[in-house]
Scaffold this active site. Structure first.
Site, PDB file in Angstrom:
ATOM      1  N   THR A  92       0.822  -1.223   0.000  1.00 60.02           N
ATOM      2  CA  THR A  92       0.000   0.000   0.000  1.00 60.02           C
ATOM      3  C   THR A  92       0.854   1.270   0.000  1.00 60.02           C
ATOM      4  OG1 THR A  92      -1.860  -1.093   1.086  1.00 60.02           O
ATOM      5  CG2 THR A  92      -1.716   1.298   1.323  1.00 60.02           C
ATOM      6  N   THR A 116       4.863  11.166   7.113  1.00 59.53           N
ATOM      7  CA  THR A 116       5.014  11.126   8.560  1.00 59.53           C
ATOM      8  C   THR A 116       6.394  11.598   9.007  1.00 59.53           C
ATOM      9  OG1 THR A 116       5.211   9.565  10.397  1.00 59.53           O
ATOM     10  CG2 THR A 116       5.585   8.658   8.226  1.00 59.53           C
ATOM     11  N   ASP A 117       6.452  12.129  10.221  1.00 59.78           N
ATOM     12  CA  ASP A 117       7.749  12.538  10.782  1.00 59.78           C
ATOM     13  C   ASP A 117       8.642  11.327  11.076  1.00 59.78           C
ATOM     14  OD1 ASP A 117       6.453  11.479  13.040  1.00 59.78           O
ATOM     15  OD2 ASP A 117       6.705  13.274  14.274  1.00 59.78           O
ATOM     16  N   GLU A 118       8.044  10.110  11.056  1.00 58.12           N
ATOM     17  CA  GLU A 118       8.844   8.918  11.379  1.00 58.12           C
ATOM     18  C   GLU A 118       9.897   8.627  10.319  1.00 58.12           C
ATOM     19  OE1 GLU A 118       5.521   6.482  13.932  1.00 58.12           O
ATOM     20  OE2 GLU A 118       7.132   5.429  12.951  1.00 58.12           O
ATOM     21  N   ALA A 144       8.578   1.984   4.571  1.00 57.54           N
ATOM     22  CA  ALA A 144       7.634   1.981   3.448  1.00 57.54           C
ATOM     23  C   ALA A 144       7.156   3.409   3.151  1.00 57.54           C
ATOM     24  CB  ALA A 144       6.445   1.068   3.762  1.00 57.54           C
ATOM     25  N   LYS A 145       6.872   4.190   4.202  1.00 56.70           N
ATOM     26  CA  LYS A 145       6.444   5.584   3.976  1.00 56.70           C
ATOM     27  C   LYS A 145       7.573   6.374   3.306  1.00 56.70           C
ATOM     28  CE  LYS A 145       3.067   7.432   5.061  1.00 56.70           C
ATOM     29  NZ  LYS A 145       1.731   7.572   4.381  1.00 56.70           N
ATOM     30  N   ASN A 170       2.691  12.688  15.481  1.00 58.98           N
ATOM     31  CA  ASN A 170       1.699  11.758  16.059  1.00 58.98           C
ATOM     32  C   ASN A 170       0.371  12.476  16.213  1.00 58.98           C
ATOM     33  OD1 ASN A 170       4.235  10.365  16.804  1.00 58.98           O
ATOM     34  ND2 ASN A 170       2.800   9.003  17.863  1.00 58.98           N
ATOM     35  N   GLY A 265      13.269  -2.104  17.841  1.00 66.15           N
ATOM     36  CA  GLY A 265      13.737  -0.957  17.054  1.00 66.15           C
ATOM     37  C   GLY A 265      13.088   0.362  17.438  1.00 66.15           C
TER      38      GLY A 265
HETATM   39  P1  NAD Z   1      -5.714   4.768   9.530  1.00 69.03           P
HETATM   40  O1  NAD Z   1      -4.960   3.510   9.719  1.00 69.03           O
HETATM   41  O2  NAD Z   1      -6.685   5.217  10.549  1.00 69.03           O
HETATM   42  O3  NAD Z   1      -6.505   4.724   8.135  1.00 69.03           O
HETATM   43  C1  NAD Z   1      -5.919   4.267   6.958  1.00 69.03           C
HETATM   44  C2  NAD Z   1      -7.029   4.173   5.919  1.00 69.03           C
HETATM   45  O4  NAD Z   1      -6.438   3.734   4.689  1.00 69.03           O
HETATM   46  C3  NAD Z   1      -8.116   3.157   6.287  1.00 69.03           C
HETATM   47  O5  NAD Z   1      -9.390   3.706   6.026  1.00 69.03           O
HETATM   48  C4  NAD Z   1      -7.828   1.977   5.375  1.00 69.03           C
HETATM   49  O6  NAD Z   1      -8.979   1.213   5.052  1.00 69.03           O
HETATM   50  C5  NAD Z   1      -7.249   2.685   4.155  1.00 69.03           C
HETATM   51  N1  NAD Z   1      -6.377   1.808   3.360  1.00 69.03           N
HETATM   52  C6  NAD Z   1      -5.370   1.007   3.798  1.00 69.03           C
HETATM   53  N2  NAD Z   1      -4.809   0.364   2.762  1.00 69.03           N
HETATM   54  C7  NAD Z   1      -5.466   0.766   1.646  1.00 69.03           C
HETATM   55  C8  NAD Z   1      -5.335   0.476   0.272  1.00 69.03           C
HETATM   56  N3  NAD Z   1      -4.416  -0.391  -0.196  1.00 69.03           N
HETATM   57  N4  NAD Z   1      -6.165   1.082  -0.600  1.00 69.03           N
HETATM   58  C9  NAD Z   1      -7.128   1.951  -0.159  1.00 69.03           C
HETATM   59  N5  NAD Z   1      -7.293   2.257   1.136  1.00 69.03           N
HETATM   60  C10 NAD Z   1      -6.468   1.679   2.027  1.00 69.03           C
HETATM   61  O7  NAD Z   1      -4.607   5.871   9.232  1.00 69.03           O
HETATM   62  P2  NAD Z   1      -4.415   7.352   9.808  1.00 69.03           P
HETATM   63  O8  NAD Z   1      -3.818   7.265  11.145  1.00 69.03           O
HETATM   64  O9  NAD Z   1      -5.642   8.128   9.574  1.00 69.03           O
HETATM   65  O10 NAD Z   1      -3.259   7.869   8.812  1.00 69.03           O
HETATM   66  C11 NAD Z   1      -3.597   8.441   7.565  1.00 69.03           C
HETATM   67  C12 NAD Z   1      -2.308   8.866   6.856  1.00 69.03           C
HETATM   68  O11 NAD Z   1      -1.596   9.799   7.687  1.00 69.03           O
HETATM   69  C13 NAD Z   1      -1.339   7.703   6.613  1.00 69.03           C
HETATM   70  O12 NAD Z   1      -0.754   7.897   5.346  1.00 69.03           O
HETATM   71  C14 NAD Z   1      -0.309   7.836   7.712  1.00 69.03           C
HETATM   72  O13 NAD Z   1       0.946   7.334   7.299  1.00 69.03           O
HETATM   73  C15 NAD Z   1      -0.267   9.345   7.892  1.00 69.03           C
HETATM   74  N6  NAD Z   1       0.102   9.798   9.242  1.00 69.03           N
HETATM   75  C16 NAD Z   1      -0.549   9.303  10.351  1.00 69.03           C
HETATM   76  C17 NAD Z   1      -0.211   9.794  11.613  1.00 69.03           C
HETATM   77  C18 NAD Z   1      -0.883   9.280  12.863  1.00 69.03           C
HETATM   78  O14 NAD Z   1      -0.378   9.590  13.954  1.00 69.03           O
HETATM   79  N7  NAD Z   1      -1.965   8.554  12.798  1.00 69.03           N
HETATM   80  C19 NAD Z   1       0.779  10.788  11.725  1.00 69.03           C
HETATM   81  C20 NAD Z   1       1.415  11.250  10.581  1.00 69.03           C
HETATM   82  C21 NAD Z   1       1.059  10.764   9.338  1.00 69.03           C
HETATM   83  O1  DAU Z   2       4.872  10.069  14.247  1.00 66.81           O
HETATM   84  C1  DAU Z   2       3.814   9.843  13.364  1.00 66.81           C
HETATM   85  C2  DAU Z   2       3.387   8.411  13.466  1.00 66.81           C
HETATM   86  O2  DAU Z   2       2.749   8.276  14.723  1.00 66.81           O
HETATM   87  C3  DAU Z   2       2.473   7.943  12.353  1.00 66.81           C
HETATM   88  O3  DAU Z   2       3.157   8.004  11.139  1.00 66.81           O
HETATM   89  C4  DAU Z   2       1.982   6.519  12.606  1.00 66.81           C
HETATM   90  O4  DAU Z   2       1.047   6.138  11.630  1.00 66.81           O
HETATM   91  C5  DAU Z   2       1.350   6.461  13.973  1.00 66.81           C
HETATM   92  O5  DAU Z   2       1.005   5.129  14.258  1.00 66.81           O
HETATM   93  C6  DAU Z   2       2.292   6.993  15.044  1.00 66.81           C
HETATM   94  O6  DAU Z   2       3.411   6.096  15.257  1.00 66.81           O
HETATM   95  P1  DAU Z   2       3.956   5.763  16.732  1.00 66.81           P
HETATM   96  O7  DAU Z   2       4.605   4.452  16.692  1.00 66.81           O
HETATM   97  O8  DAU Z   2       4.709   6.899  17.302  1.00 66.81           O
HETATM   98  O9  DAU Z   2       2.523   5.708  17.485  1.00 66.81           O
HETATM   99  P2  DAU Z   2       1.916   4.714  18.554  1.00 66.81           P
HETATM  100  O10 DAU Z   2       0.632   5.302  19.015  1.00 66.81           O
HETATM  101  O11 DAU Z   2       1.925   3.307  18.095  1.00 66.81           O
HETATM  102  O12 DAU Z   2       2.984   4.829  19.741  1.00 66.81           O
HETATM  103  C7  DAU Z   2       3.244   6.083  20.365  1.00 66.81           C
HETATM  104  C8  DAU Z   2       4.284   5.826  21.436  1.00 66.81           C
HETATM  105  O13 DAU Z   2       3.677   5.030  22.481  1.00 66.81           O
HETATM  106  C9  DAU Z   2       5.494   5.036  20.966  1.00 66.81           C
HETATM  107  O14 DAU Z   2       6.659   5.482  21.658  1.00 66.81           O
HETATM  108  C10 DAU Z   2       5.173   3.599  21.384  1.00 66.81           C
HETATM  109  C11 DAU Z   2       4.367   3.792  22.665  1.00 66.81           C
HETATM  110  N1  DAU Z   2       3.371   2.752  22.936  1.00 66.81           N
HETATM  111  C12 DAU Z   2       2.455   2.470  21.970  1.00 66.81           C
HETATM  112  C13 DAU Z   2       1.520   1.466  22.164  1.00 66.81           C
HETATM  113  C14 DAU Z   2       0.514   1.147  21.075  1.00 66.81           C
HETATM  114  C15 DAU Z   2       3.345   2.085  24.152  1.00 66.81           C
HETATM  115  O15 DAU Z   2       4.169   2.373  25.053  1.00 66.81           O
HETATM  116  N2  DAU Z   2       2.412   1.101  24.347  1.00 66.81           N
HETATM  117  C16 DAU Z   2       1.514   0.756  23.398  1.00 66.81           C
HETATM  118  O16 DAU Z   2       0.713  -0.174  23.625  1.00 66.81           O
END
Ligand code: NAD
Ligand code: DAU
Length: 329
Positions: A92, A116-118, A144-145, A170, A265
């Protein structure tokens, strides 16, 4: 304007669809409805939903016909799942992105890649990543991103595609699938379930409200320059501090906090410099402590009907694989 929003049934994408549709734009959503996609996120919203994969040319053709712009939110997004099953992230986040870029190239439409900032990897204390910093992704998700981002930049340079990239921090808010830190801990706290903190919990993340993230993406769609990347920052907190605030806001027992085996990691700290976006006029409207987190906790308290059905079935299988042994140890 007719805009294709991919991943529009997910967390941030659905906030973006509401924002654009509310402002009068014609919106088409292309979403595969994976475990993270939920049509309920778009209930009552004036947008057309096409169910399909962004890596499927036919689905893209069907959804993108007549659109002036594509905003790509669709992705596999959870770091922990990328450690368990990395391959689908490349499908994806890289191949899907390229399929959309091919459409944008062939039809000369504006394109915004939501990244993403990651992709910068973790940063030592005091440093903030600028847009031209090297990409040092740590997880299969962030790699992948980063692959998607590099394809976007290659399509700008090689084919002149009018694409920009946002790299957001985040993100938190209503309608976030309860696998990420905030919705998982809030819903577990409301249910009296353990809060599994990875390692020492001193990892730092920048927290950005979904509405502020969407305002940034919309600004870049209209005002961003092709070939440019825009960081979108938030407010920094250690995970333990976020956990403690959730305990206070839910009134849950602090004894629910469990330090468990760390994520493989695990990045220690993310931080971005978002001066470039602020120069374009972006100003966030939410304060994490004052409005953002309290209103998010209220939303989960008031919307059990949204998250309770999710936290059963296949979610349970994922939860057990991810946390079962950790919580027993
Ligand atoms: P999410 O996981 O809530 O939603 C992802 C959506 O994409 C879902 O509706 C899913 O059904 C759809 N999807 C997945 N694979 C697909 C495919 N092959 N074709 C069509 N649709 C597909 O994600 P989110 O947290 O809303 O993140 C949205 C975007 O923002 C992502 O690109 C993510 O990398 C980026 N992002 C997220 C965060 C975060 O903290 N959540 C932060 C920075 C950037
Ligand atoms: O920074 C942007 C990213 O933020 C997005 O690109 C990603 O899609 C989104 O998932 C998020 O990534 P993180 O790995 O930072 O988010 P997550 O909520 O999974 O974790 C936030 C922090 O909390 C991280 O240091 C791991 C920790 N954590 C997370 C979970 C799910 C825990 O300690 N326990 C947990 O169960």
């Amino acid at each position: 304007m007719r805009v294709l929003v991919t991943g529009g049934a997910g967390f941030i994408g659905s906030h973006f669809v509401k924002r654009l549709a509310g402002a009068g734009a014609e919106v088409v959503v292309l979403d595969k409805l994976t475990y993270a996609g939920n049509p309920a996120n778009l209930e009552g919203v004036d947008a057309e939903l096409v169910v399909g994969d962004i890596a499927d040319v036919t689905a893209v053709e069907r959804a993108a016909a007549g659109c002036d712009a594509i905003v790509n939110f669709a992705a596999e997004t959870h770091v922990d799942r990328s450690i368990l099953t990395p391959q689908e992230f490349v499908h994806t986040d890289v191949l899907g992105t390229m399929t959309l870029l091919e459409w944008a190239r062939a039809h000369d439409v504006r394109y915004v890649q939501v990244s993403t900032d990651e992709v910068y990897g973790d940063l030592e204390p005091g440093r903030r990543a600028a847009e031209d910093d090297p990409l040092r992704p740590s997880s299969p998700y962030s790699a992948a991103k980063a692959g998607g981002d590099l394809q976007v930049l290659a399509y700008v340079r090689t084919y002149g595609v009018r694409a920009s990239i946002t790299r957001g921090a985040n993100t938190y808010g209503a309608n976030q699938y309860p696998e990420k830190l905030i919705p998982l801990f809030v819903t577990n706290a409301l249910d009296g379930e353990p809060l599994p903190v990875y390692g020492d919990g001193k990892q730092v993340r920048e927290w950005l409200h979904a509405e502020d993230h969407c305002a940034a993406v919309e600004l870049v769609l209209h005002e961003g320059r092709p070939g440019e990347v825009y960081n979108v920052g938030g407010e920094d907190f250690e995970n333990l501090e976020v956990t403690n605030r959730i305990l206070e806001l839910t009134g849950a027992d602090p004894g629910l906090v469990r330090h468990v085996e760390d994520r493989a990691g695990h990045d220690r700290r993310y931080a971005v410099d978002d001066t470039k976006l602020r120069e374009l006029g972006w100003v966030p409207s939410h304060s994490f402590g004052e409005t953002g987190l309290p209103s998010t906790v209220d939303w989960y308290r008031d919307h059990r009907a949204w998250w309770e059905p999710i936290k059963s079935g296949s979610y349970r299988a994922y939860y057990d694989a991810q946390y079962g042994e950790r919580l027993k140890a």
